[in-house]
Design a protein around this motif. Structure first.
Motif, PDB file in Angstrom:
ATOM      1  N   ASP A 193      40.368   1.173 -17.026  1.00  0.00           N
ATOM      2  CA  ASP A 193      39.997   0.442 -18.240  1.00  0.00           C
ATOM      3  C   ASP A 193      39.149  -0.775 -17.911  1.00  0.00           C
ATOM      4  O   ASP A 193      38.210  -1.114 -18.632  1.00  0.00           O
ATOM      5  N   VAL A 194      39.523  -1.459 -16.822  1.00  0.00           N
ATOM      6  CA  VAL A 194      38.915  -2.743 -16.483  1.00  0.00           C
ATOM      7  C   VAL A 194      38.464  -2.724 -15.025  1.00  0.00           C
ATOM      8  O   VAL A 194      39.193  -2.263 -14.146  1.00  0.00           O
ATOM      9  N   VAL A 195      37.279  -3.247 -14.794  1.00  0.00           N
ATOM     10  CA  VAL A 195      36.766  -3.452 -13.446  1.00  0.00           C
ATOM     11  C   VAL A 195      36.364  -4.917 -13.330  1.00  0.00           C
ATOM     12  O   VAL A 195      35.604  -5.423 -14.164  1.00  0.00           O
ATOM     13  N   ASN A 196      36.875  -5.608 -12.334  1.00  0.00           N
ATOM     14  CA  ASN A 196      36.534  -7.006 -12.113  1.00  0.00           C
ATOM     15  C   ASN A 196      35.669  -7.096 -10.864  1.00  0.00           C
ATOM     16  O   ASN A 196      36.118  -6.727  -9.774  1.00  0.00           O
ATOM     17  N   VAL A 197      34.435  -7.580 -11.041  1.00  0.00           N
ATOM     18  CA  VAL A 197      33.498  -7.657  -9.920  1.00  0.00           C
ATOM     19  C   VAL A 197      33.468  -9.051  -9.302  1.00  0.00           C
ATOM     20  O   VAL A 197      32.601  -9.357  -8.470  1.00  0.00           O
ATOM     21  N   GLY A 198      34.418  -9.905  -9.683  1.00  0.00           N
ATOM     22  CA  GLY A 198      34.573 -11.205  -9.063  1.00  0.00           C
ATOM     23  C   GLY A 198      33.504 -12.203  -9.476  1.00  0.00           C
ATOM     24  O   GLY A 198      32.805 -12.035 -10.481  1.00  0.00           O
ATOM     25  N   GLY A 199      33.409 -13.245  -8.691  1.00  0.00           N
ATOM     26  CA  GLY A 199      32.391 -14.266  -8.919  1.00  0.00           C
ATOM     27  C   GLY A 199      31.413 -14.248  -7.769  1.00  0.00           C
ATOM     28  O   GLY A 199      30.770 -13.241  -7.518  1.00  0.00           O
ATOM     29  N   GLY A 200      31.331 -15.368  -7.050  1.00  0.00           N
ATOM     30  CA  GLY A 200      30.501 -15.411  -5.853  1.00  0.00           C
ATOM     31  C   GLY A 200      29.055 -15.761  -6.100  1.00  0.00           C
ATOM     32  O   GLY A 200      28.271 -15.822  -5.158  1.00  0.00           O
ATOM     33  N   ILE A 201      28.655 -15.985  -7.365  1.00  0.00           N
ATOM     34  CA  ILE A 201      27.277 -16.398  -7.636  1.00  0.00           C
ATOM     35  C   ILE A 201      27.147 -17.873  -7.285  1.00  0.00           C
ATOM     36  O   ILE A 201      27.951 -18.699  -7.717  1.00  0.00           O
ATOM     37  N   GLY A 202      26.143 -18.193  -6.501  1.00  0.00           N
ATOM     38  CA  GLY A 202      26.136 -19.478  -5.826  1.00  0.00           C
ATOM     39  C   GLY A 202      25.306 -20.567  -6.456  1.00  0.00           C
ATOM     40  O   GLY A 202      24.639 -20.395  -7.485  1.00  0.00           O
ATOM     41  N   VAL A 203      25.349 -21.718  -5.819  1.00  0.00           N
ATOM     42  CA  VAL A 203      24.552 -22.890  -6.157  1.00  0.00           C
ATOM     43  C   VAL A 203      23.818 -23.314  -4.888  1.00  0.00           C
ATOM     44  O   VAL A 203      24.413 -23.402  -3.809  1.00  0.00           O
ATOM     45  N   ASN A 204      22.544 -23.580  -5.020  1.00  0.00           N
ATOM     46  CA  ASN A 204      21.725 -24.006  -3.888  1.00  0.00           C
ATOM     47  C   ASN A 204      21.805 -25.521  -3.770  1.00  0.00           C
ATOM     48  O   ASN A 204      21.268 -26.254  -4.613  1.00  0.00           O
ATOM     49  N   TYR A 205      22.460 -26.012  -2.724  1.00  0.00           N
ATOM     50  CA  TYR A 205      22.596 -27.452  -2.505  1.00  0.00           C
ATOM     51  C   TYR A 205      21.522 -28.002  -1.569  1.00  0.00           C
ATOM     52  O   TYR A 205      21.567 -29.184  -1.221  1.00  0.00           O
ATOM     53  N   ALA A 206      20.584 -27.166  -1.160  1.00  0.00           N
ATOM     54  CA  ALA A 206      19.556 -27.633  -0.226  1.00  0.00           C
ATOM     55  C   ALA A 206      18.742 -28.750  -0.858  1.00  0.00           C
ATOM     56  O   ALA A 206      18.348 -28.674  -2.022  1.00  0.00           O
ATOM     57  N   GLN A 207      18.479 -29.790  -0.086  1.00  0.00           N
ATOM     58  CA  GLN A 207      17.762 -30.962  -0.595  1.00  0.00           C
ATOM     59  C   GLN A 207      16.316 -30.903  -0.130  1.00  0.00           C
ATOM     60  O   GLN A 207      16.048 -31.030   1.059  1.00  0.00           O
TER      61      GLN A 207
END
Length: 393
Positions: free
Chosen positions: A210-224
């Motif tokens: 019924d349900v599939v969870n593909v998680g998170g893991g989408i990132g943020v670029n902290y490079a300055q």
């Protein structure tokens, strides 16, 4: 100056956060749902802002479950985390948890026992630690030895238990394999791998999810980059969502819900850590900027071993009877007030000018800042927390 405390605060933009999350959720294709991973920032003001915008909260402790319920009794809650206690399981079941993400065979048995004791049925997703390989990311959750999930080779045993144990209803799978991925194409490849893996398990075990969870893991670029206080290009959510829509069209029709559980990606850009410079000095040919604060307030840079992006806000007010040290046009290392050389927020960053009394503004500090910090080390005062914008209600 002696009569006031130096500036030290977190500042959050609730209006900007609301607009961003609305856009993120609106771009999702049908069947896809967005749960907010509370571990990124569980401030009540953040939760009350997000509750009407997301499809629910993902929690990883009994304490987070209580915070989710305080933000809204009707908000769906899914419960993850690698080490759940029996007390937490009972608390979640009696509090109306939507489902559990199961991390081990023993946890399955504990959930069964708690469900029977409370007279409830627990919907569960089996979290599987896949063999990989996976795209490069800051943190790997699967494809390598970690404490997360059920090893793929042990899935048949866990599946049998989930079907036989009383009070437990298996409704699908949870796959969360990495953290802070910045590549939309790599993320799509990972979701495609998930599709193929789960379709194979359905055939092997004779079930329909019924349900599939593909998680998170989408990132943020902290490079300055060269511009102080700016960060590098971010994850292209719009382009990702467009490609995801085509990918979801290839999913089996009986997968009625495909869940994402993002945290950092939703909230990071809408918090700033502001801290006053107490001193500027030179030691062994290096310049140090000492601030009122540090890793006990904002541990993310130390935890991830990066120089966090900041900008300098000049402040002209300064007592005329005090020397005012400064650094100009040279690399500086920003350190806090703790008695350890590891209390570093940014290292060897070139600034045009920074003086004692100026304020540093660390951007993209809305996630994994205050929440993961060792607040009471050396018993320094806590920072203020200031929330700008409107909350529902």
């Amino acid at each position: 100056m002696s009569a006031r405390e130096p500036v030290c605060r977190y500042v959050y933009d609730l209006d900007g956060l609301s607009a961003h999350v609305r856009d993120v959720v609106a771009a999702l294709p049908p069947r896809c749902r967005m749960f907010y991973a509370m571990k990124a920032n569980s401030a009540p003001e953040i939760l009350r802002t997000l509750a009407p915008l997301v499809d629910g909260f993902e929690v990883a402790s009994g304490g987070e479950f209580d915070k989710a319920r305080a933000a809204g009794d009707g908000v769906p809650v899914v419960f993850g985390g690698p080490a759940k206690t029996e007390g937490e399981l009972v608390r979640a079941l009696t509090g109306g948890v939507a489902r559990f993400h199961v991390e081990s065979l023993l946890e399955l048995h504990r959930i069964s026992r708690a469900a029977v004791a409370t007279g409830r049925t627990a919907d569960v997703l089996l979290r599987v630690n896949l063999a990989g390989p996976f795209p490069d990311a800051t943190i790997a959750m699967a494809g390598t030895p970690t404490q997360f999930g059920i090893e793929e080779a042990q899935l048949p045993q866990a599946m049998r238990a989930a079907r036989q144990l009383p009070g437990v209803r298996p409704v699908g799978f949870h796959l969360h394999s990495l953290s802070n991925n910045l590549s939309p194409s790599a993320h799509l490849d990972m979701v495609r791998l998930y599709r193929d893996k789960i379709a194979g398990w359905e055939r092997a075990f004779g079930l329909a999810c019924d349900v599939v969870n593909v998680g998170g893991g989408i990132g943020v670029n902290y490079a300055q980059p060269d511009v102080p206080g700016q960060v590098g290009p971010q994850f292209d959510w719009t382009g990702f969502a467009a490609q995801l829509s085509r990918l979801v069209d290839t999913f089996p029709a009986h997968w009625r819900e495909v869940d994402f559980e993002c945290g950092r990606f939703l909230v990071a850009a809408y918090g700033t850590y502001e801290t006053e410079v107490l001193d500027v000095k030179r030691n062994h040919a290096a310049h140090f900027v000492l601030v009122r604060g540090g890793t006990h307030h904002f541990r993310l840079p130390s935890s991830w071993q990066h120089s966090h992006p900041f900008r300098v806000r000049p402040c002209e007010d300064w007592p005329p009877d005090l020397p005012r040290p400064e650094a100009a046009g040279t690399p500086v290392t920003v350190v806090g007030e703790l008695c350890t050389p590891k209390d570093v927020l940014a290292r060897d960053v070139v600034v045009d000018r920074v003086r004692a009394g100026d304020v540093l503004e660390f951007v993209h500090a809305g996630a994994y800042g205050w929440e993961i910090s060792h607040h009471d080390f050396l018993s320094h005062p806590h920072p203020e927390h200031v929330f700008h914008g409107r909350m529902p209600g």
